[in-house]
Design an enzyme around this catalytic site. Structure first.
Site, mmCIF file in Angstrom:
data_model
loop_
_atom_site.group_PDB
_atom_site.id
_atom_site.type_symbol
_atom_site.label_atom_id
_atom_site.label_comp_id
_atom_site.label_asym_id
_atom_site.label_seq_id
_atom_site.Cartn_x
_atom_site.Cartn_y
_atom_site.Cartn_z
ATOM 1 N N LYS A 203 0.587 -1.641 0.342
ATOM 2 C CA LYS A 203 -0.046 0.353 -0.036
ATOM 3 C C LYS A 203 1.069 1.135 0.580
ATOM 4 O O LYS A 203 0.206 2.480 -0.377
ATOM 5 C CB LYS A 203 -1.397 0.352 1.098
ATOM 6 C CG LYS A 203 -2.128 -1.237 1.807
ATOM 7 C CD LYS A 203 -2.539 -1.208 0.985
ATOM 8 C CE LYS A 203 -3.896 -2.171 0.976
ATOM 9 N NZ LYS A 203 -3.891 -4.141 0.993
HETATM 10 C C1 LIG Z 1 -4.525 -5.164 0.622
HETATM 11 C C2 LIG Z 1 -3.493 -5.751 0.553
HETATM 12 C C3 LIG Z 1 -4.197 -7.419 -0.137
HETATM 13 C C4 LIG Z 1 -5.055 -7.198 -1.309
HETATM 14 O O1 LIG Z 1 -5.053 -6.025 -2.421
HETATM 15 P P1 LIG Z 1 -6.091 -5.410 -2.845
HETATM 16 O O2 LIG Z 1 -5.995 -4.211 -3.714
HETATM 17 O O3 LIG Z 1 -6.627 -5.094 -1.940
HETATM 18 O O4 LIG Z 1 -6.638 -6.421 -4.123
HETATM 19 C C5 LIG Z 1 -3.090 -7.918 0.047
HETATM 20 N N1 LIG Z 1 -2.123 -8.719 0.864
HETATM 21 C C6 LIG Z 1 -1.788 -6.967 1.866
HETATM 22 C C7 LIG Z 1 -0.826 -7.745 2.355
HETATM 23 C C8 LIG Z 1 -2.786 -6.345 1.577
HETATM 24 O O5 LIG Z 1 -2.384 -5.389 2.552
#
Ligand SMILES: *Cc1c(COP(=O)(O)O)cnc(C)c1O
Length: 460
Positions: free
Chosen positions: A110
């Site tokens: 993120k």
């Molecule tokens: C947010 C997240 C996901 C999922 O990603 P999306 O874009 O919501 O599909 C997978 N793994 C981790 C560690 C995350 O923080």
């Protein structure tokens, strides 16, 4: 570049407006009117992540930011990462690679998008003197990434809702320990889908939205998707694109990360297929394999950032699969309110041309953490383990498989310890979060209560 809503009834916006807004006023998601092609991928070979980011992102911004503003934002966004390659590749097996996306300040992928849009928000708000209230819902990692990107900024308040008791301790502390006045962590009774539903309600309350200058930085924000396209490009080029095609497997929850891969593909990166890997909450796997998109219960798992039933960004994939038919999307989203919908044959075929899918149970996830440890010595986080398990079912000779390592294992020490008998340590600069005091407000799953809290607490 102009941005249109998947539901076709919101104003057409430029990039800056679409980024500051997040969710479209008709409840839809913004998409660029057309996807530009990347010219000559060979010119990316051996160059920095920042260079690639500029080349990939520039055409989507139109007049919203100048070249030098974008270059500066990219430089500041990634300078705090703990790895000079930003998104390095490591090898798991002869034809299976891990794309490490956990070297940012909150140790999950993120950070790639949030750090960049934090910089872009700052430039835009300084220019206009506008104030905004950022409201986010998180299954764990978005919240801390948003707080880290926006804490202390003068024109911004950040309110983050997370499901009480359903995030890991490290995730919680990353949200509750920053001591800036403009940071507000809200622990909501319920699960992630409740937080996401309240978020959507508040955005659809146009009076409130205008009064506090509501801005969304959830994975529905086009700026987030845009920033995530970059590492698909750099990873594919590292493994031989444009001369050789690659596959990606993406641990998937809200479908934002994998959808960015599909944009990279539309831009001309030779991606054969993107595989959505889900945990026990497998609505996407079911939808992609049967065409039936039916809501179920949300089960808490050891990969909590994927404990989701309503995958918001899937609406964008549906929009493309239905050939940009906004009326069809409005109809599907209406049906979703009463439990689900069936994807048309044509749209399902279009989805399957680029997306595959698979799922991993809790036991499979845990045992994959142990297997990877035994085979390579590396410790992976549970989300990454879900991805690796599903990727292994989709390996094909001659096509490199790249699995996205979405978080650092130290964010999920209990699950990792249960799998391999060892607690992965946090990087030293983060260990302090266990000693700092926590600040958090408990709130019921009630839109009005959340609304008055925001009106009451905001500083901007
Ligand atoms: C947010 C997240 C996901 C999922 O990603 P999306 O874009 O919501 O599909 C997978 N793994 C981790 C560690 C995350 O923080």
């Amino acid at each position: 570049m102009r941005y249109v809503s998947t539901r076709g009834e919101a104003p057409v916006l430029n990039f800056e407006q679409a980024m500051l807004t997040g969710l479209a006023r008709d409840g839809g998601l913004y998409l660029p009117e057309h996807v530009p092609a990347l010219d000559d991928l060979t010119t990316f070979e051996g160059l920095s992540y920042e260079y690639a980011a500029f080349r990939v992102i520039r055409p989507f911004l139109g007049e919203s930011f100048s070249d030098s503003e974008l270059r500066g934002a990219i430089a500041r966004a990634y300078e705090g990462f703990g790895h000079v390659a930003r998104a390095p590749l490591t090898q798991l097996a002869p034809s299976h690679h891990l794309l490490e996306l956990f070297h940012g300040p909150t140790l999950a992928f993120k950070d790639f998008a949030m750090q960049l849009i934090g910089q872009l928000f700052q430039i835009a708000l300084e220019r206009s003197g506008q104030r905004v209230t950022i409201l986010g819902a998180t299954s764990g990692d978005t919240g801390s990434a948003a707080i880290e990107a926006f804490r202390g900024l003068p024109n911004v308040d950040v309110f983050i809702m997370y499901p009480h008791g359903r995030v890991s301790e490290v995730q919680r502390r990353q949200m509750t320990t920053p001591d800036n006045d403009n940071v507000h962590a809200l622990a909501v009774t319920g699960h992630f889908d409740d937080c996401q539903a309240r978020l959507k309600d508040l955005f659809n309350d146009h009076d409130f939205r205008d009064e506090v200058g509501l801005a969304g930085v959830n994975s529905i924000n086009w700026g987030r998707v845009l920033a995530q396209i970059v590492y698909y490009v750099t990873a594919a080029v590292s493994l031989g694109a444009p001369h050789r095609a690659v596959d990606f497997t993406v641990p998937t929850g809200n479908f934002g990360d994998i959808f960015a891969g599909s944009i990279a593909r539309q831009m001309g990166v030779p991606i054969r297929r993107m595989i959505a890997a889900t945990n026990r909450n497998d609505i996407l796997h079911r939808a992609l394999s049967t065409g039936e998109h039916q809501l179920g219960e949300v089960y808490p798992t050891i990969s909590p950032s994927m404990d989701i039933q309503v995958s918001s960004n899937f609406e964008r994939a549906l929009y493309f699969a239905y050939g940009g038919d906004a009326a069809a999307i409005r109809q599907l989203m209406d049906e979703l309110k009463s439990g689900g919908f069936t994807i048309s044959q044509g749209a399902l075929q279009a989805l399957r041309e680029q997306y595959g899918s698979g799922r991993a149970s809790e036991e499979e996830t845990s045992s994959m953490i142990a297997t990877v440890r035994a085979e390579t010595g590396q410790i992976v986080c549970p989300h990454t383990a879900v991805g690796i398990k599903v990727a292994r079912e989709h390996l094909e000779p001659g096509v490199p498989m790249i699995t996205l390592a979405t978080a650092h294992p130290a964010k999920f020490p209990d699950a990792v310890e249960a799998a391999v008998g060892q607690r992965p340590p946090l990087p030293p600069h983060m260990a302090a979060i266990f000693d700092l005091p926590e600040r958090v407000t408990r709130v019921e799953n009630d839109g009005e209560a959340i609304k008055s809290l925001i009106l009451d607490r905001r500083t901007a």
